[in-house]
Design an enzyme around this catalytic site. Sequence first.
Site, PDB file in Angstrom:
ATOM      1  N   ASP A  26      -0.190   5.261   0.914  1.00 19.39           N
ATOM      2  CA  ASP A  26      -0.467   6.241   1.966  1.00 19.39           C
ATOM      3  C   ASP A  26      -0.595   5.554   3.319  1.00 19.39           C
ATOM      4  O   ASP A  26      -1.386   4.626   3.496  1.00 19.39           O
ATOM      5  CB  ASP A  26      -1.772   6.987   1.666  1.00 19.39           C
ATOM      6  CG  ASP A  26      -1.693   7.817   0.394  1.00 19.39           C
ATOM      7  OD1 ASP A  26      -0.742   8.590   0.257  1.00 19.39           O
ATOM      8  OD2 ASP A  26      -2.584   7.667  -0.460  1.00 19.39           O
TER       9      ASP A  26
ATOM     10  N   ASP B  66       0.872  -1.167   0.000  1.00 18.46           N
ATOM     11  CA  ASP B  66       0.000   0.000   0.000  1.00 18.46           C
ATOM     12  C   ASP B  66       0.915   1.225   0.000  1.00 18.46           C
ATOM     13  O   ASP B  66       2.131   1.102   0.197  1.00 18.46           O
ATOM     14  CB  ASP B  66      -0.892  -0.042   1.241  1.00 18.46           C
ATOM     15  CG  ASP B  66      -1.720   1.208   1.407  1.00 18.46           C
ATOM     16  OD1 ASP B  66      -2.421   1.594   0.455  1.00 18.46           O
ATOM     17  OD2 ASP B  66      -1.644   1.825   2.496  1.00 18.46           O
TER      18      ASP B  66
ATOM     19  N   ASP C 138      -1.265  -0.723   6.071  1.00 16.27           N
ATOM     20  CA  ASP C 138      -1.369  -0.109   7.396  1.00 16.27           C
ATOM     21  C   ASP C 138      -2.778  -0.078   7.953  1.00 16.27           C
ATOM     22  O   ASP C 138      -2.977   0.433   9.060  1.00 16.27           O
ATOM     23  CB  ASP C 138      -0.859   1.335   7.323  1.00 16.27           C
ATOM     24  CG  ASP C 138      -1.814   2.229   6.535  1.00 16.27           C
ATOM     25  OD1 ASP C 138      -2.387   3.166   7.116  1.00 16.27           O
ATOM     26  OD2 ASP C 138      -1.995   1.976   5.335  1.00 16.27           O
TER      27      ASP C 138
END
Length: 218
Positions: free
Chosen positions: A10, A8, A167
Site C-alpha cells: 500500500d 511494501d 513509501d
Amino acid sequence: MTRAVIFDLDGTLIDSAPDIHAAANRLMDRYEFDQFSTAETRSFIGSGVPHFIGRCLRARGREDDTDLRARLIDDFMADYENAVSLTRVYPGVPEALSRLAADHALLGLCTNKPHGPARAVLEHLGLSDYFPVIIGGDSLPVRKPDPAPLHAAIAGLAARNVLYVGDSEIDAETALRADVRFALYTEGYRKSPASEIAHASAFSDFADLPRIVAKLLP
C-alpha cells in the site's frame, strides 16, 4: 549472490487508499459514527488493521472501548478482503516488475496489509505471479517496523543481497532494523518530508527503479 527486491504494498506498488477509505466509511455507517475524509484514512494507513481501527476509534473518542475495537476489526476484515475495485497500480509498476524479473532479480512482498487482502488485490491487478513470497501483517506475531517480517521474506527468497522498497517512515525503520538497504518511493503515504526519511535512494517514477536496483545490487 542471489539478488532480491522486496516491496511494501500500500502506497508503494498500489494506491489502495480509496478502497480503504470506502471500507472504513461503510464500517462507520454500520456503527453510526461520522464518516472520514480521504485524507484522514490515508493518515491512518501503514501499521496494519488493528492499528488502523484503533486510529479510527481514537478519532471518534472511543479508543478505550476494547470490545468495540475487536468487533470493528472483525467486521472490517470481512469487508476488506474483497475491497479491490477502487485500487490502482501506480504508473510504471508492471513494467518495472517485468524488467526486474527479466534481470533475474527475485521479487518479494513485505506488507502490514493482511495476507488475504494482499493476495486478493495482487490477483485482481494481475501482479501476483511476480511474488513467490508474500509476508503480510498477520503472517507473523509481529508487524513492521519489527524486522522479523522482512527477515522472513528474505529467508523465503533465500536471498543474500537485498533491497527493500517502500513509501513510508515505517518501511524505512524496518529496513534499518533489518540491516537492509532501502529505496523510498516518494509518491506514496509518507507523513514526513522525504529528506527526513533515511534511504539509500529515492525515486518518484518507477521507470527509474531498475537503474537504482542495478546500482545498489550490482
